[in-house]
Design a protein around this motif. Structure first.
Motif, PDB file in Angstrom:
ATOM      1  N   GLN A   1      87.538  13.761  29.428  1.00  0.00           N
ATOM      2  CA  GLN A   1      86.192  13.240  28.783  1.00  0.00           C
ATOM      3  C   GLN A   1      85.356  13.295  27.977  1.00  0.00           C
ATOM      4  O   GLN A   1      85.236  14.388  27.419  1.00  0.00           O
ATOM      5  CB  GLN A   1      84.808  13.510  30.267  1.00  0.00           C
ATOM      6  CG  GLN A   1      85.528  13.183  31.517  1.00  0.00           C
ATOM      7  CD  GLN A   1      84.759  13.834  32.883  1.00  0.00           C
ATOM      8  OE1 GLN A   1      84.926  15.252  32.607  1.00  0.00           O
ATOM      9  NE2 GLN A   1      84.623  13.105  33.269  1.00  0.00           N
ATOM     10  N   PHE A   2      84.297  12.348  27.257  1.00  0.00           N
ATOM     11  CA  PHE A   2      84.248  12.299  26.000  1.00  0.00           C
ATOM     12  C   PHE A   2      82.970  12.310  26.048  1.00  0.00           C
ATOM     13  O   PHE A   2      82.647  11.206  26.557  1.00  0.00           O
ATOM     14  CB  PHE A   2      85.315  12.148  24.549  1.00  0.00           C
ATOM     15  CG  PHE A   2      86.211  12.545  23.986  1.00  0.00           C
ATOM     16  CD1 PHE A   2      86.541  13.764  24.145  1.00  0.00           C
ATOM     17  CD2 PHE A   2      87.062  11.574  25.700  1.00  0.00           C
ATOM     18  CE1 PHE A   2      87.594  13.304  23.997  1.00  0.00           C
ATOM     19  CE2 PHE A   2      88.492  12.203  25.122  1.00  0.00           C
ATOM     20  CZ  PHE A   2      88.869  13.397  24.624  1.00  0.00           C
ATOM     21  N   TYR A   3      82.184  12.245  25.680  1.00  0.00           N
ATOM     22  CA  TYR A   3      80.578  12.363  25.628  1.00  0.00           C
ATOM     23  C   TYR A   3      79.507  11.939  24.501  1.00  0.00           C
ATOM     24  O   TYR A   3      79.997  12.774  23.290  1.00  0.00           O
ATOM     25  CB  TYR A   3      79.312  13.306  26.421  1.00  0.00           C
ATOM     26  CG  TYR A   3      79.849  13.545  27.802  1.00  0.00           C
ATOM     27  CD1 TYR A   3      79.917  12.732  28.829  1.00  0.00           C
ATOM     28  CD2 TYR A   3      81.463  14.765  28.076  1.00  0.00           C
ATOM     29  CE1 TYR A   3      80.622  12.805  29.784  1.00  0.00           C
ATOM     30  CE2 TYR A   3      82.043  14.931  29.364  1.00  0.00           C
ATOM     31  CZ  TYR A   3      81.332  13.862  30.362  1.00  0.00           C
ATOM     32  OH  TYR A   3      82.037  13.950  31.542  1.00  0.00           O
ATOM     33  N   LEU A   4      78.220  11.477  24.258  1.00  0.00           N
ATOM     34  CA  LEU A   4      77.430  11.446  22.804  1.00  0.00           C
ATOM     35  C   LEU A   4      76.324  11.326  23.068  1.00  0.00           C
ATOM     36  O   LEU A   4      76.265  10.691  24.979  1.00  0.00           O
ATOM     37  CB  LEU A   4      77.713  10.009  22.108  1.00  0.00           C
ATOM     38  CG  LEU A   4      77.208   9.640  21.446  1.00  0.00           C
ATOM     39  CD1 LEU A   4      77.450  10.906  20.154  1.00  0.00           C
ATOM     40  CD2 LEU A   4      77.582   8.291  20.204  1.00  0.00           C
ATOM     41  N   SER A   5      75.669  12.268  23.052  1.00  0.00           N
ATOM     42  CA  SER A   5      73.967  12.353  23.502  1.00  0.00           C
ATOM     43  C   SER A   5      73.098  12.891  22.767  1.00  0.00           C
ATOM     44  O   SER A   5      73.575  13.279  21.526  1.00  0.00           O
ATOM     45  CB  SER A   5      74.609  13.130  25.058  1.00  0.00           C
ATOM     46  OG  SER A   5      73.274  13.777  25.564  1.00  0.00           O
ATOM     47  N   LEU A   6      71.879  12.995  23.052  1.00  0.00           N
ATOM     48  CA  LEU A   6      71.202  13.314  21.934  1.00  0.00           C
ATOM     49  C   LEU A   6      70.508  14.968  22.600  1.00  0.00           C
ATOM     50  O   LEU A   6      70.997  15.876  23.986  1.00  0.00           O
ATOM     51  CB  LEU A   6      69.890  12.413  21.975  1.00  0.00           C
ATOM     52  CG  LEU A   6      69.685  11.327  21.554  1.00  0.00           C
ATOM     53  CD1 LEU A   6      68.424  10.767  22.406  1.00  0.00           C
ATOM     54  CD2 LEU A   6      70.040  11.382  20.106  1.00  0.00           C
ATOM     55  N   ASP A   7      70.243  15.861  22.167  1.00  0.00           N
ATOM     56  CA  ASP A   7      69.835  16.914  22.117  1.00  0.00           C
ATOM     57  C   ASP A   7      68.355  17.661  21.272  1.00  0.00           C
ATOM     58  O   ASP A   7      68.272  17.561  20.860  1.00  0.00           O
ATOM     59  CB  ASP A   7      71.159  18.211  22.156  1.00  0.00           C
ATOM     60  CG  ASP A   7      70.954  19.581  23.184  1.00  0.00           C
ATOM     61  OD1 ASP A   7      70.516  19.631  23.473  1.00  0.00           O
ATOM     62  OD2 ASP A   7      72.121  20.626  21.830  1.00  0.00           O
TER      63      ASP A   7
ATOM     64  N   ASN B   1      68.365  16.719  17.737  1.00  0.00           N
ATOM     65  CA  ASN B   1      70.057  16.794  17.312  1.00  0.00           C
ATOM     66  C   ASN B   1      70.830  15.936  18.258  1.00  0.00           C
ATOM     67  O   ASN B   1      70.015  15.116  19.361  1.00  0.00           O
ATOM     68  CB  ASN B   1      70.499  18.281  18.117  1.00  0.00           C
ATOM     69  CG  ASN B   1      70.506  19.453  17.381  1.00  0.00           C
ATOM     70  OD1 ASN B   1      69.432  19.287  16.624  1.00  0.00           O
ATOM     71  ND2 ASN B   1      71.061  21.046  17.850  1.00  0.00           N
ATOM     72  N   ILE B   2      72.050  15.288  17.823  1.00  0.00           N
ATOM     73  CA  ILE B   2      72.974  14.575  18.089  1.00  0.00           C
ATOM     74  C   ILE B   2      73.948  15.546  18.815  1.00  0.00           C
ATOM     75  O   ILE B   2      74.107  16.409  18.128  1.00  0.00           O
ATOM     76  CB  ILE B   2      73.186  13.570  17.278  1.00  0.00           C
ATOM     77  CG1 ILE B   2      74.368  12.609  18.207  1.00  0.00           C
ATOM     78  CG2 ILE B   2      73.992  14.032  16.025  1.00  0.00           C
ATOM     79  CD1 ILE B   2      74.345  11.251  17.447  1.00  0.00           C
ATOM     80  N   ALA B   3      74.671  15.502  19.879  1.00  0.00           N
ATOM     81  CA  ALA B   3      75.726  16.137  20.350  1.00  0.00           C
ATOM     82  C   ALA B   3      76.949  15.251  20.915  1.00  0.00           C
ATOM     83  O   ALA B   3      76.879  14.229  21.481  1.00  0.00           O
ATOM     84  CB  ALA B   3      74.720  16.653  21.517  1.00  0.00           C
ATOM     85  N   PHE B   4      77.909  16.087  20.595  1.00  0.00           N
ATOM     86  CA  PHE B   4      79.951  15.724  20.909  1.00  0.00           C
ATOM     87  C   PHE B   4      80.067  16.342  22.090  1.00  0.00           C
ATOM     88  O   PHE B   4      80.308  16.997  22.048  1.00  0.00           O
ATOM     89  CB  PHE B   4      80.287  15.182  19.851  1.00  0.00           C
ATOM     90  CG  PHE B   4      79.819  14.324  18.406  1.00  0.00           C
ATOM     91  CD1 PHE B   4      79.136  13.328  18.686  1.00  0.00           C
ATOM     92  CD2 PHE B   4      79.007  15.007  17.614  1.00  0.00           C
ATOM     93  CE1 PHE B   4      79.370  11.711  17.758  1.00  0.00           C
ATOM     94  CE2 PHE B   4      78.148  14.385  16.408  1.00  0.00           C
ATOM     95  CZ  PHE B   4      78.254  12.761  16.957  1.00  0.00           C
ATOM     96  N   GLY B   5      80.282  15.848  23.426  1.00  0.00           N
ATOM     97  CA  GLY B   5      80.852  16.806  24.012  1.00  0.00           C
ATOM     98  C   GLY B   5      81.851  16.309  24.849  1.00  0.00           C
ATOM     99  O   GLY B   5      83.015  15.698  24.877  1.00  0.00           O
ATOM    100  N   TYR B   6      83.006  17.929  24.750  1.00  0.00           N
ATOM    101  CA  TYR B   6      84.259  17.314  25.682  1.00  0.00           C
ATOM    102  C   TYR B   6      84.006  17.936  27.023  1.00  0.00           C
ATOM    103  O   TYR B   6      83.610  19.309  27.181  1.00  0.00           O
ATOM    104  CB  TYR B   6      84.905  17.872  24.955  1.00  0.00           C
ATOM    105  CG  TYR B   6      87.023  18.071  25.338  1.00  0.00           C
ATOM    106  CD1 TYR B   6      87.103  17.342  25.702  1.00  0.00           C
ATOM    107  CD2 TYR B   6      86.966  19.144  25.672  1.00  0.00           C
ATOM    108  CE1 TYR B   6      88.187  16.810  26.410  1.00  0.00           C
ATOM    109  CE2 TYR B   6      88.360  18.884  26.252  1.00  0.00           C
ATOM    110  CZ  TYR B   6      89.224  17.893  26.889  1.00  0.00           C
ATOM    111  OH  TYR B   6      90.351  18.145  27.411  1.00  0.00           O
ATOM    112  N   GLY B   7      84.810  17.087  28.400  1.00  0.00           N
ATOM    113  CA  GLY B   7      85.296  17.845  29.296  1.00  0.00           C
ATOM    114  C   GLY B   7      86.513  17.095  29.897  1.00  0.00           C
ATOM    115  O   GLY B   7      86.815  16.514  29.839  1.00  0.00           O
ATOM    116  N   ALA B   8      86.186  17.582  31.127  1.00  0.00           N
ATOM    117  CA  ALA B   8      87.859  17.518  32.549  1.00  0.00           C
ATOM    118  C   ALA B   8      87.660  17.418  33.496  1.00  0.00           C
ATOM    119  O   ALA B   8      86.480  17.997  33.745  1.00  0.00           O
ATOM    120  CB  ALA B   8      89.303  18.501  32.073  1.00  0.00           C
TER     121      ALA B   8
END
Length: 327
Positions: free
Chosen positions: A276-282, A244-251
């Motif tokens: 905060q915005f993230y791009l990662s593998l999953d 998977n490719i994952a798009f994340g949101y945090g603060a």
């Protein structure tokens, strides 16, 4: 001793959001734990009880509806008696908390509605219900339950009905139902990850006094993800089915619901609040091949957790950062 000034009107909304984010996350964690226990026991004994029915099984269907209705009613009654009974009631009213916690609490509502609805669909699928009824009576379970809790808020003098919470609940249910209508499968999963932060020590009564509490209370350490399965969009490709490719949101930088926080009637030195915005593998654990029913049960149960992986981050100040492993 820390004292919150009465001029800090944000504290009411702060407490409200914290309390019901805890309830929302528990709505996910408790049923998942129960299902994990049941499915693990069944898998170990190789029972066929949990095998999906090939056609409508009326006994199973009735058992599902009765059980869901009973558990939901008991849960709502318990919430009302254990929480709202301690506060004065009022006429129905609304509040606008859409800007609190940089919308991290709304992400929690969305995920809660998504997964409670997903479990509702799964048990109806097990009973052999039609896809239409799975969507009507299963996928909407999370939205319905959380919306009733929101109505309780509306009649409580201490809180208020939050339209933005309802919108977040609807978003979670919409993500679930929309994918079923479009693709007949969940190609994009909502996922959750957590890491400890320095802020909990500043306000442990609000952000958590230990790691377990912080996973529920400290929004600074929470990240919510949309984890997209690559292979499902290109099924003739050689992409690993589990990748998977994952798009994340945090603060980050939040020690209150908004930017107002007082100690002894003076504004304290507050950290800068950042999105905060993230791009990662999953990994989609449900797509890992295994002959073990026990492992399949575990993989399916914990699949809402984002697997730590190399991650690229960009925040609302435009600063970037690369994490070798991000939790």
């Amino acid at each position: 001793m820390t004292k919150i000034s009465s001029s800090d009107t944000s504290m009411m909304d702060c407490t409200k959001n914290y309390s019901f984010q805890v309830s929302s996350i528990r709505t996910i964690f408790i049923p998942l734990f129960i299902l994990f226990y049941c499915f693990s026991s069944v898998a170990q004994h190789k029972s066929t009880f949990w095998t999906k029915a090939d056609s409508l099984n009326v006994k199973r269907k009735n058992a599902v509806y009765i059980t869901e209705g009973s558990l939901a009613s008991l849960a709502l009654l318990g919430i009302h008696q254990l929480w709202y009974a301690n506060y004065d009631s009022s006429s129905f009213h609304t509040i606008n908390d859409s800007n609190d916690w940089l919308q991290m609490d709304k992400a929690g509502h969305t995920m809660s509605a998504y997964y409670v609805g997903k479990m509702g669909m799964n048990v109806l699928d097990w009973a052999g219900e039609s896809k239409k009824n799975q969507l009507l009576y299963g996928a909407t379970l999370g939205f319905g339950f959380l919306s009733v809790v929101e109505i309780f808020d509306g009649f409580s003098k201490e809180w208020g009905f939050s339209p933005s919470d309802i919108l977040a609940n609807a978003t979670g249910a919409g993500l679930l139902i929309g994918q079923e209508l479009l693709w007949d499968e969940q190609r994009i999963l909502m996922k959750y990850s957590f890491h400890t932060t320095k802020y909990a020590n500043r306000r442990p009564e609000l952000l958590g006094e230990n790691i377990l509490e912080q996973t529920l209370k400290d929004y600074n350490g929470q990240t919510y993800w949309l984890s997209t399965n690559i292979w499902s969009f290109a099924k003739e490709s050689r992409f690993p089915k589990w990748l998977n490719i994952a798009f994340g949101y945090g603060a980050d930088g939040m020690i209150s619901s908004n930017n107002d926080y007082f100690i002894d009637n003076a504004i304290i030195n507050k950290p800068q609040r950042l999105r905060q915005f993230y791009l990662s593998l999953d990994v989609d654990l449900s797509k890992i091949k295994t002959q073990s029913k026990f492992l399949k049960t575990i993989f399916s149960t914990i699949n809402f957790i984002k697997i730590p992986a190399p991650t690229f981050e960009i925040n609302s100040n435009g600063r970037t950062k690369f994490h070798m492993l991000y939790f």
